[in-house]
Design a protein around this motif. Structure first.
Motif, mmCIF file in Angstrom:
data_model
loop_
_atom_site.group_PDB
_atom_site.id
_atom_site.type_symbol
_atom_site.label_atom_id
_atom_site.label_comp_id
_atom_site.label_asym_id
_atom_site.label_seq_id
_atom_site.Cartn_x
_atom_site.Cartn_y
_atom_site.Cartn_z
ATOM 1 N N LEU A 1 0.846 -1.056 -0.097
ATOM 2 C CA LEU A 1 -0.040 0.046 -0.029
ATOM 3 C C LEU A 1 1.007 1.280 0.157
ATOM 4 O O LEU A 1 1.727 1.258 0.867
ATOM 5 C CB LEU A 1 -0.887 0.012 1.124
ATOM 6 C CG LEU A 1 -2.003 -0.881 1.294
ATOM 7 C CD1 LEU A 1 -1.424 -2.168 1.511
ATOM 8 C CD2 LEU A 1 -3.261 -0.719 2.200
ATOM 9 N N PHE A 2 0.583 2.122 -1.048
ATOM 10 C CA PHE A 2 1.306 3.261 -1.153
ATOM 11 C C PHE A 2 0.379 4.474 -0.864
ATOM 12 O O PHE A 2 -0.525 4.987 -1.448
ATOM 13 C CB PHE A 2 1.999 3.502 -2.311
ATOM 14 C CG PHE A 2 3.096 2.508 -2.667
ATOM 15 C CD1 PHE A 2 4.275 2.683 -2.879
ATOM 16 C CD2 PHE A 2 2.655 1.135 -3.101
ATOM 17 C CE1 PHE A 2 5.364 1.840 -3.196
ATOM 18 C CE2 PHE A 2 3.533 0.190 -3.402
ATOM 19 C CZ PHE A 2 4.767 0.516 -3.566
ATOM 20 N N ALA A 3 0.730 5.423 0.250
ATOM 21 C CA ALA A 3 -0.015 6.640 0.693
ATOM 22 C C ALA A 3 0.757 7.866 0.931
ATOM 23 O O ALA A 3 2.088 7.845 1.147
ATOM 24 C CB ALA A 3 -0.909 6.320 1.947
ATOM 25 N N SER A 4 0.120 8.886 0.182
ATOM 26 C CA SER A 4 0.845 10.217 0.174
ATOM 27 C C SER A 4 -0.093 10.948 1.060
ATOM 28 O O SER A 4 -1.343 11.528 0.576
ATOM 29 C CB SER A 4 1.310 10.633 -0.937
ATOM 30 O OG SER A 4 1.926 11.843 -0.610
ATOM 31 N N GLY A 5 0.279 11.726 2.178
ATOM 32 C CA GLY A 5 -0.450 12.747 2.692
ATOM 33 C C GLY A 5 -1.927 12.204 3.105
ATOM 34 O O GLY A 5 -1.968 11.330 3.659
ATOM 35 N N ILE A 6 -3.021 12.935 2.667
ATOM 36 C CA ILE A 6 -4.171 12.510 3.317
ATOM 37 C C ILE A 6 -4.790 11.487 2.558
ATOM 38 O O ILE A 6 -5.786 10.843 2.818
ATOM 39 C CB ILE A 6 -5.107 13.635 2.955
ATOM 40 C CG1 ILE A 6 -6.455 13.646 3.683
ATOM 41 C CG2 ILE A 6 -5.442 14.036 1.532
ATOM 42 C CD1 ILE A 6 -6.441 13.999 5.187
ATOM 43 N N GLY A 7 -3.961 10.973 1.495
ATOM 44 C CA GLY A 7 -4.241 9.696 0.692
ATOM 45 C C GLY A 7 -4.357 8.495 1.603
ATOM 46 O O GLY A 7 -4.637 7.460 1.157
ATOM 47 N N ILE A 8 -3.816 8.763 2.782
ATOM 48 C CA ILE A 8 -3.411 7.400 3.801
ATOM 49 C C ILE A 8 -5.123 6.966 4.230
ATOM 50 O O ILE A 8 -5.518 5.987 4.443
ATOM 51 C CB ILE A 8 -2.835 7.917 5.079
ATOM 52 C CG1 ILE A 8 -2.678 6.618 5.764
ATOM 53 C CG2 ILE A 8 -3.429 8.851 5.947
ATOM 54 C CD1 ILE A 8 -2.044 5.498 5.237
ATOM 55 N N THR A 9 -6.197 7.994 3.902
ATOM 56 C CA THR A 9 -7.402 7.765 4.732
ATOM 57 C C THR A 9 -7.980 6.439 3.971
ATOM 58 O O THR A 9 -8.483 5.694 4.942
ATOM 59 C CB THR A 9 -8.347 8.887 4.356
ATOM 60 O OG1 THR A 9 -8.408 9.056 3.046
ATOM 61 C CG2 THR A 9 -7.953 9.994 5.154
ATOM 62 N N PRO A 10 -8.195 6.006 2.569
ATOM 63 C CA PRO A 10 -8.847 4.873 2.328
ATOM 64 C C PRO A 10 -7.819 3.673 2.545
ATOM 65 O O PRO A 10 -8.323 2.550 2.728
ATOM 66 C CB PRO A 10 -9.109 5.054 0.887
ATOM 67 C CG PRO A 10 -7.978 6.112 0.395
ATOM 68 C CD PRO A 10 -7.888 7.055 1.533
ATOM 69 N N LEU A 11 -6.457 3.929 2.504
ATOM 70 C CA LEU A 11 -5.651 2.835 2.798
ATOM 71 C C LEU A 11 -5.404 2.342 4.044
ATOM 72 O O LEU A 11 -5.385 1.157 4.657
ATOM 73 C CB LEU A 11 -4.249 3.217 2.083
ATOM 74 C CG LEU A 11 -4.159 3.529 0.691
ATOM 75 C CD1 LEU A 11 -2.776 3.542 0.331
ATOM 76 C CD2 LEU A 11 -4.791 2.491 -0.201
#
Length: 458
Positions: free
Chosen positions: A332-342
């Motif tokens: 799983l790759f998340a940046s900033g607020i993109g962590i929410t669904p991950l």
């Protein structure tokens, strides 16, 4: 989440053949429209009246694509779950620009053809068509409405508009389609030339109108009346970031999965402006949680919500879920607020200890969201975490901090995850960063059907 609880929570179903049926139906409609033109002596008339004949064809194709454009964004659940909102939005934009281009060609070609037949000037003929032919004034107004939608869909225009303003302007597409109908029925010979043509066009218009009314209006009304969501509490998560917890009735029957998002509206000032926010925790049948960063008026307002505030939602949308997973291992790759669904996926998806790895990118350590929650999940479920802190390289498009600049991204990825090609890759973050991750994953050998991303840019 326990297996017993997970079994009680409704999950949106997805079948692989849904995508094939939807795509095939769209292409068949275009071919059928071309066949109607051929059956109406379209080919035979090319030699005698080229402009009018090709004008008829471009008009027919434009009308069909306009209806397909409406269907693409009608939020039909099985279509949306098969393609995802980001892909549907791209196809909607492509079909829309093609439709308006064909419409412009139709207007020009028909005017040239009629002017040649009447031996009149082009401008005089255009004026006569608009002012004397039945339904043409309405069609002209519809063309203006569709042109407004097309102009505001250009990337440069979208950058200058708020999401809410852009969304409101896009509603003119429905007005444009409605205003075009009288002209097509009163003066469009190809629409009424045969019982087959008449049946096709009435069915196509009814399908588009029905889909919009059922899935853009009826379904949200029914789901909101059934579940009656209200704000339970608002919790600060970091600088400019808050989480909103919502409760309601029978949430275990709401067909939602981790990784999906809703379009939210909250009672009070600005209630009419919907904003998309992903779930930041796996749905447990008791409550939902969304998390947002202060990036504008809509997200800023979340911090002011009070417990008991009624919420209106549309959705759930998105295919960044367990349904697209192909194998056992996860990256799983998340940046900033993109962590929410991950973060929600990390909680909900089944995996064995050591089979999941999370890459979490942010500029500063203080901006890491859900750090305690994620590290607790990692300790309990055996997740490897790689924090990617600091500025990115300015010399190349990379998803890694500048310190990795001397080494190709895919080489770093293969070093950090030796068997990355055996992982399902989930990505969420800003467009440029997401594109860099996807490119790196492909070059590292991850098969295309194991790479899952959903962009939320509009």
């Amino acid at each position: 989440m326990s297996a017993t609880l997970a079994a009680r929570i409704a999950r949106p179903a997805v079948h692989a053949w849904w995508r094939d049926v939807a795509g095939l139906t769209a292409w068949l409609s275009v071919l059928f429209v071309a066949a109607l033109w051929v059956s109406g002596r379209g080919l035979q008339d090319l030699g005698a009246d080229f402009f009018t004949s090709t004008g008829r064809l471009t008009g027919l194709l434009s009308a069909d694509l306009l209806l397909l454009q409406l269907l693409l964004m009608a939020r039909i659940p099985w279509v949306e779950r098969s393609y995802g909102q980001d892909e549907l939005a791209r196809r909607h934009r492509l079909v829309g620009f093609t439709s308006i281009t064909l419409l412009a060609a139709h207007l020009m070609l028909i005017t040239l053809g009629y002017a040649a037949t009447d031996r009149s000037g082009v401008l005089a003929e255009a004026w006569a068509l608009v002012t004397t032919y039945p339904g043409m004034l309405l069609a002209a107004a519809g063309t203006v409405a569709l042109g407004l939608v097309a102009v505001t869909s250009v990337r440069a225009a979208r950058r200058r508009l708020r999401y809410e303003s852009w969304h409101l302007l896009h509603l003119y597409a429905y007005l444009g389609a409605a205003l075009a109908l009288p002209h097509q029925l009163w003066t469009g010979a190809d629409f009424t030339a045969s019982p087959v043509a008449t049946a096709f066009w009435w069915t196509a218009y009814a399908a588009a109108a029905g889909a919009v009314l059922v899935f853009r209006v009826g379904r949200p009304v029914w789901l909101n009346a059934r579940h009656r969501l209200v704000v339970e509490q608002v919790v600060p998560e970091g600088p400019g970031v808050v989480s909103v917890y919502l409760t309601g009735r029978w949430l275990e029957k709401l067909p939602v999965a981790a990784g999906q998002f809703f379009v939210w509206r909250f009672a009070g000032p600005g209630w009419s402006r919907g904003k998309p926010f992903s779930l930041s925790a796996a749905p447990d049948g008791q409550r939902l949680r969304i998390t947002a960063k202060d990036l504008g008026e809509g997200s800023r307002r979340l911090a002011t919500l009070r417990p008991g505030t009624p919420a209106w939602f549309e959705g759930p949308y998105g295919r960044l879920t367990a349904n697209v997973r192909k194998g056992r291992k996860l990256a799983l790759f998340a940046s900033g607020i993109g962590i929410t669904p991950l973060r929600a996926l990390l909680e909900e998806l089944p995996y064995r200890s050591g089979d999941a790895v999370l890459f979490l990118r942010t500029g500063r350590q203080a901006d890491l969201l859900f750090r305690r929650e994620i590290e607790d999940l990692a300790a309990r479920r055996g997740v490897r975490i790689h924090y990617l802190l600091g500025r990115r390289s300015r010399d190349r498009a990379s998803w890694l901090p500048a310190g990795y600049a001397p080494v190709p991204d895919e080489q770093v990825l293969r070093h950090l995850v030796l068997d990355i090609a055996d992982h399902d890759v989930y990505v969420c973050g800003p467009d440029a960063w997401t594109a860099a991750v996807l490119d790196s994953a492909r070059h590292a050998g991850v098969p295309g059907d194991r790479i899952h991303a959903e962009r939320f840019a509009w």
